[in-house]
Design an enzyme around this catalytic site. Structure first.
Site, PDB file in Angstrom:
ATOM      1  N   TYR A   1      36.371 -67.258  84.002  1.00  0.00           N
ATOM      2  CA  TYR A   1      37.488 -67.560  83.110  1.00  0.00           C
ATOM      3  C   TYR A   1      38.702 -67.955  83.933  1.00  0.00           C
ATOM      4  O   TYR A   1      39.134 -67.197  84.810  1.00  0.00           O
ATOM      5  CB  TYR A   1      37.840 -66.365  82.220  1.00  0.00           C
ATOM      6  CG  TYR A   1      38.916 -66.733  81.213  1.00  0.00           C
ATOM      7  CD1 TYR A   1      38.585 -67.483  80.090  1.00  0.00           C
ATOM      8  CD2 TYR A   1      40.240 -66.397  81.415  1.00  0.00           C
ATOM      9  CE1 TYR A   1      39.555 -67.863  79.177  1.00  0.00           C
ATOM     10  CE2 TYR A   1      41.216 -66.767  80.518  1.00  0.00           C
ATOM     11  CZ  TYR A   1      40.874 -67.509  79.400  1.00  0.00           C
ATOM     12  OH  TYR A   1      41.848 -67.902  78.515  1.00  0.00           O
TER      13      TYR A   1
ATOM     14  N   GLN B   1      38.133 -65.677  72.448  1.00  0.00           N
ATOM     15  CA  GLN B   1      36.975 -66.434  71.959  1.00  0.00           C
ATOM     16  C   GLN B   1      36.130 -66.974  73.110  1.00  0.00           C
ATOM     17  O   GLN B   1      34.901 -67.057  73.005  1.00  0.00           O
ATOM     18  CB  GLN B   1      37.413 -67.566  71.025  1.00  0.00           C
ATOM     19  CG  GLN B   1      38.339 -68.600  71.617  1.00  0.00           C
ATOM     20  CD  GLN B   1      39.807 -68.259  71.423  1.00  0.00           C
ATOM     21  OE1 GLN B   1      40.158 -67.081  71.319  1.00  0.00           O
ATOM     22  NE2 GLN B   1      40.656 -69.274  71.361  1.00  0.00           N
TER      23      GLN B   1
ATOM     24  N   ASN C   1      45.258 -62.883  79.822  1.00  0.00           N
ATOM     25  CA  ASN C   1      46.306 -62.137  79.134  1.00  0.00           C
ATOM     26  C   ASN C   1      45.715 -60.891  78.468  1.00  0.00           C
ATOM     27  O   ASN C   1      44.547 -60.542  78.660  1.00  0.00           O
ATOM     28  CB  ASN C   1      47.023 -63.031  78.123  1.00  0.00           C
ATOM     29  CG  ASN C   1      46.076 -63.539  77.032  1.00  0.00           C
ATOM     30  OD1 ASN C   1      44.990 -63.003  76.825  1.00  0.00           O
ATOM     31  ND2 ASN C   1      46.495 -64.572  76.333  1.00  0.00           N
TER      32      ASN C   1
ATOM     33  N   SER D   1      49.918 -58.845  87.006  1.00  0.00           N
ATOM     34  CA  SER D   1      50.052 -59.004  88.456  1.00  0.00           C
ATOM     35  C   SER D   1      51.167 -58.107  88.993  1.00  0.00           C
ATOM     36  O   SER D   1      52.139 -57.800  88.293  1.00  0.00           O
ATOM     37  CB  SER D   1      50.351 -60.462  88.797  1.00  0.00           C
ATOM     38  OG  SER D   1      50.329 -60.662  90.184  1.00  0.00           O
TER      39      SER D   1
ATOM     40  N   GLN E   1      55.859 -62.718  92.459  1.00  0.00           N
ATOM     41  CA  GLN E   1      55.034 -61.998  91.491  1.00  0.00           C
ATOM     42  C   GLN E   1      55.749 -61.827  90.162  1.00  0.00           C
ATOM     43  O   GLN E   1      55.113 -61.872  89.099  1.00  0.00           O
ATOM     44  CB  GLN E   1      54.657 -60.630  92.058  1.00  0.00           C
ATOM     45  CG  GLN E   1      53.743 -60.701  93.254  1.00  0.00           C
ATOM     46  CD  GLN E   1      52.487 -61.497  92.972  1.00  0.00           C
ATOM     47  OE1 GLN E   1      51.673 -61.119  92.128  1.00  0.00           O
ATOM     48  NE2 GLN E   1      52.307 -62.602  93.661  1.00  0.00           N
TER      49      GLN E   1
ATOM     50  N   HIS F   1      55.123 -64.415  87.471  1.00  0.00           N
ATOM     51  CA  HIS F   1      53.809 -64.519  86.832  1.00  0.00           C
ATOM     52  C   HIS F   1      53.905 -64.272  85.343  1.00  0.00           C
ATOM     53  O   HIS F   1      53.287 -64.979  84.541  1.00  0.00           O
ATOM     54  CB  HIS F   1      52.831 -63.515  87.449  1.00  0.00           C
ATOM     55  CG  HIS F   1      51.999 -64.093  88.543  1.00  0.00           C
ATOM     56  ND1 HIS F   1      51.101 -65.107  88.332  1.00  0.00           N
ATOM     57  CD2 HIS F   1      51.906 -63.779  89.848  1.00  0.00           C
ATOM     58  CE1 HIS F   1      50.498 -65.408  89.467  1.00  0.00           C
ATOM     59  NE2 HIS F   1      50.980 -64.617  90.410  1.00  0.00           N
TER      60      HIS F   1
ATOM     61  N   GLU G   1      48.130 -54.046  93.738  1.00  0.00           N
ATOM     62  CA  GLU G   1      47.263 -55.226  93.848  1.00  0.00           C
ATOM     63  C   GLU G   1      47.546 -55.940  95.170  1.00  0.00           C
ATOM     64  O   GLU G   1      46.638 -56.261  95.932  1.00  0.00           O
ATOM     65  CB  GLU G   1      47.536 -56.163  92.671  1.00  0.00           C
ATOM     66  CG  GLU G   1      46.766 -57.470  92.736  1.00  0.00           C
ATOM     67  CD  GLU G   1      47.216 -58.472  91.691  1.00  0.00           C
ATOM     68  OE1 GLU G   1      46.453 -59.423  91.418  1.00  0.00           O
ATOM     69  OE2 GLU G   1      48.335 -58.320  91.141  1.00  0.00           O
ATOM     70  N   HIS G   2      48.814 -56.205  95.438  1.00  0.00           N
ATOM     71  CA  HIS G   2      49.249 -56.834  96.689  1.00  0.00           C
ATOM     72  C   HIS G   2      50.199 -55.883  97.422  1.00  0.00           C
ATOM     73  O   HIS G   2      51.126 -55.346  96.816  1.00  0.00           O
ATOM     74  CB  HIS G   2      50.007 -58.143  96.421  1.00  0.00           C
ATOM     75  CG  HIS G   2      49.253 -59.126  95.582  1.00  0.00           C
ATOM     76  ND1 HIS G   2      49.516 -59.310  94.235  1.00  0.00           N
ATOM     77  CD2 HIS G   2      48.259 -59.989  95.894  1.00  0.00           C
ATOM     78  CE1 HIS G   2      48.706 -60.244  93.757  1.00  0.00           C
ATOM     79  NE2 HIS G   2      47.934 -60.666  94.744  1.00  0.00           N
TER      80      HIS G   2
ATOM     81  N   ASP H   1      47.224 -66.080  97.562  1.00  0.00           N
ATOM     82  CA  ASP H   1      46.973 -66.626  96.227  1.00  0.00           C
ATOM     83  C   ASP H   1      46.247 -67.964  96.295  1.00  0.00           C
ATOM     84  O   ASP H   1      45.529 -68.320  95.360  1.00  0.00           O
ATOM     85  CB  ASP H   1      48.296 -66.823  95.481  1.00  0.00           C
ATOM     86  CG  ASP H   1      48.721 -65.581  94.720  1.00  0.00           C
ATOM     87  OD1 ASP H   1      47.929 -64.620  94.645  1.00  0.00           O
ATOM     88  OD2 ASP H   1      49.844 -65.569  94.186  1.00  0.00           O
TER      89      ASP H   1
ATOM     90  N   GLU I   1      13.666 -29.012  92.667  1.00  0.00           N
ATOM     91  CA  GLU I   1      14.262 -29.528  91.423  1.00  0.00           C
ATOM     92  C   GLU I   1      13.342 -29.328  90.226  1.00  0.00           C
ATOM     93  O   GLU I   1      13.642 -29.821  89.132  1.00  0.00           O
ATOM     94  CB  GLU I   1      14.612 -31.008  91.609  1.00  0.00           C
ATOM     95  CG  GLU I   1      15.698 -31.216  92.661  1.00  0.00           C
ATOM     96  CD  GLU I   1      16.140 -32.668  92.777  1.00  0.00           C
ATOM     97  OE1 GLU I   1      15.523 -33.550  92.150  1.00  0.00           O
ATOM     98  OE2 GLU I   1      17.132 -32.906  93.502  1.00  0.00           O
TER      99      GLU I   1
ATOM    100  N   HIS J   1       6.760 -35.348  90.140  1.00  0.00           N
ATOM    101  CA  HIS J   1       7.242 -35.978  91.368  1.00  0.00           C
ATOM    102  C   HIS J   1       6.497 -35.406  92.584  1.00  0.00           C
ATOM    103  O   HIS J   1       6.052 -36.144  93.467  1.00  0.00           O
ATOM    104  CB  HIS J   1       8.751 -35.708  91.544  1.00  0.00           C
ATOM    105  CG  HIS J   1       9.638 -36.599  90.754  1.00  0.00           C
ATOM    106  ND1 HIS J   1       9.665 -36.612  89.386  1.00  0.00           N
ATOM    107  CD2 HIS J   1      10.559 -37.530  91.155  1.00  0.00           C
ATOM    108  CE1 HIS J   1      10.558 -37.489  88.958  1.00  0.00           C
ATOM    109  NE2 HIS J   1      11.117 -38.066  90.018  1.00  0.00           N
TER     110      HIS J   1
END
Length: 435
Positions: A127, A189, A212, A238, A260, A263, A327-328, A361, A415, A420
């Site tokens: 995306y 969608q 978004n 961001s 940033q 953004h 994030e950064h 980036d 166990e 087994h």
């Protein structure tokens, strides 16, 4: 920006100082996305056309971008921009190819071979947002590792403009990275279409890319549905955290914060410094530089929920950064590598005055699809590994089973998993009989 002194805050105030802007998962958003996903599942392509007209204000005759449209987009593209896309793609490929996982084969005991083999995810969906601005860089960051991983089918969705066309640069980036199909779809969608499939859009196994609140909510919903699709990571707005000492260039620091903030209104930027003089200078620079930005209104909204925080030392700054898990992370200090070993949680780190976050980036070679909203504590950014499955293989000889069979049987008995245990002991008995 809000000015705070970390050492004057109690624990509750510190939590508030590092709080992100609240991500909306209000009932209206959740319900709205559920309705879009249900409509796409029920009505397929017709729902995609109707929703594109409603939300993207475009009428789609064909949902898929044709080869002719790809050719026309490439022909229209500015040669300078075209060359920059190619240059960035080459560096991204060089780094991601070098960092890609490798097969492993090891004898863990005599006659016991254990391996790891790599297989690409069959069909992936990328995306690429284009709401307030198209992001061809995201097409590169997702398309290049998908190609290196060897994914047999790569699908990309990006919103169309009112004229029914996708951004030319996004289409060119998709073409040179080897994307197989591109669709003129955006929003929840598009996520629903890739997760469940329609007559035009193939169902994908895993979805990648930022978006978004509607896109993020759609990714969360389809990833929670066994009939949906996996996703790369949880995502939020961001963000950047800068640690700067008194020698830092205030103009550089302010520019990084604003890069940033522009953004989106829900982005967040934080500066930590032990220098009051530096904090004062950056505050002034941010105001001056922001006034000259085309997206100044967006940046100001982000700055209203951002922070300038005084700390006692650079060591304390790193402690606060790890708590925030940005994030950064930008280390604008005289000796940035001296701090790197203490960095525990960050999506991507930028060292020194000459390393703006912007290069990550676009074209340093690292990936810009990174964990946000504190998820850097447990998630990594997108890489070639994100597009692969790692499968372990083991093969034992009779001698190998004699070597590790008793260990297996003992643990299985502890166990209380008798079947087994017997799966091993029956074979060991057969070996003894044959001997």
């Amino acid at each position: 920006m809000n000015r705070l002194d970390w050492n004057a805050l109690d624990n509750a105030a510190r939590r508030a100082a590092l709080a992100r802007p609240p991500q909306s998962r209000a009932d209206t958003l959740r319900t709205g996305v559920e309705q879009i996903v249900a409509r796409v599942r029920a009505d397929g392509d017709q729902a995609l056309r109707d929703l594109s007209e409603r939300y993207d204000h475009c009428t789609l005759d064909a949902i898929e971008v044709s080869g002719r449209e790809m050719d026309e987009a490439e022909a229209r593209l500015d040669p300078v921009l075209k060359a920059a896309i190619e240059e960035a793609a080459a560096r991204i490929e060089a780094f991601h190819r070098a960092a890609a996982p490798q097969p492993v084969a090891l004898d863990t005991a005599s006659g016991v071979r254990v391996e790891r083999v790599l297989r690409p995810i069959g069909r992936v969906g990328l995306y690429v947002p284009a709401g307030s601005a198209p992001l061809p860089s995201t097409a590169l960051m997702l398309g290049v590792p998908a190609r290196i991983a060897g994914c047999p089918e790569v699908v990309l969705c990006s919103p169309a403009r009112a004229d029914g066309r996708c951004d030319d640069a996004v289409l060119y980036a998709a073409r040179i990275t080897g994307v197989h199909k591109v669709f003129k779809l955006g929003g929840a969608q598009a996520i629903a279409a890739m997760a469940y499939g329609t007559a035009s859009v193939p169902k994908c196994d895993k979805l990648f890319g930022p978006g978004n609140a509607w896109v993020t909510e759609a990714k969360l919903q389809v990833s929670a549905d066994p009939e949906g699709a996996a996703i790369d990571m949880p995502a939020g707005p961001s963000e950047v955290l800068v640690i700067a000492d008194e020698q830092a260039n205030a103009a550089f620091v302010a520019a990084d914060l604003l890069s940033q903030a522009e953004h989106g209104p829900d982005s967040q930027v934080i500066l930590l410094s032990p220098s009051p003089t530096l904090l004062d200078a950056v505050e002034t620079e941010v105001t001056q530089q922001c006034a000259a930005l085309p997206r100044a209104d967006i940046a100001r909204q982000a700055l209203s929920q951002s922070r300038l925080i005084a700390v006692s030392s650079l060591a304390q700054a790193v402690e606060v950064s790890n708590r925030y898990a940005p994030e950064h992370l930008i280390l604008q200090v005289t000796e940035p590598r001296d701090l790197l070993a203490a960095v525990e949680s960050a999506g991507s780190v930028f060292l020194g005055a000459w390393t703006p976050e912007s290069v990550g980036d676009y074209c340093s070679g690292s990936n810009h699809v990174l964990p946000t909203y504190g998820y850097a504590r447990s998630y990594s950014g997108v890489s070639v590994a994100s597009f692969q499955k790692q499968i372990t293989v083991q093969e034992l000889s009779p001698a190998g089973l004699r070597e590790i069979g008793p260990c297996t049987a003992t643990l299985a008995a502890a166990e209380q998993l008798e079947a087994h245990r017997r799966a091993v002991t029956l074979r060991l008995a057969a070996l003894e009989t044959a001997a």
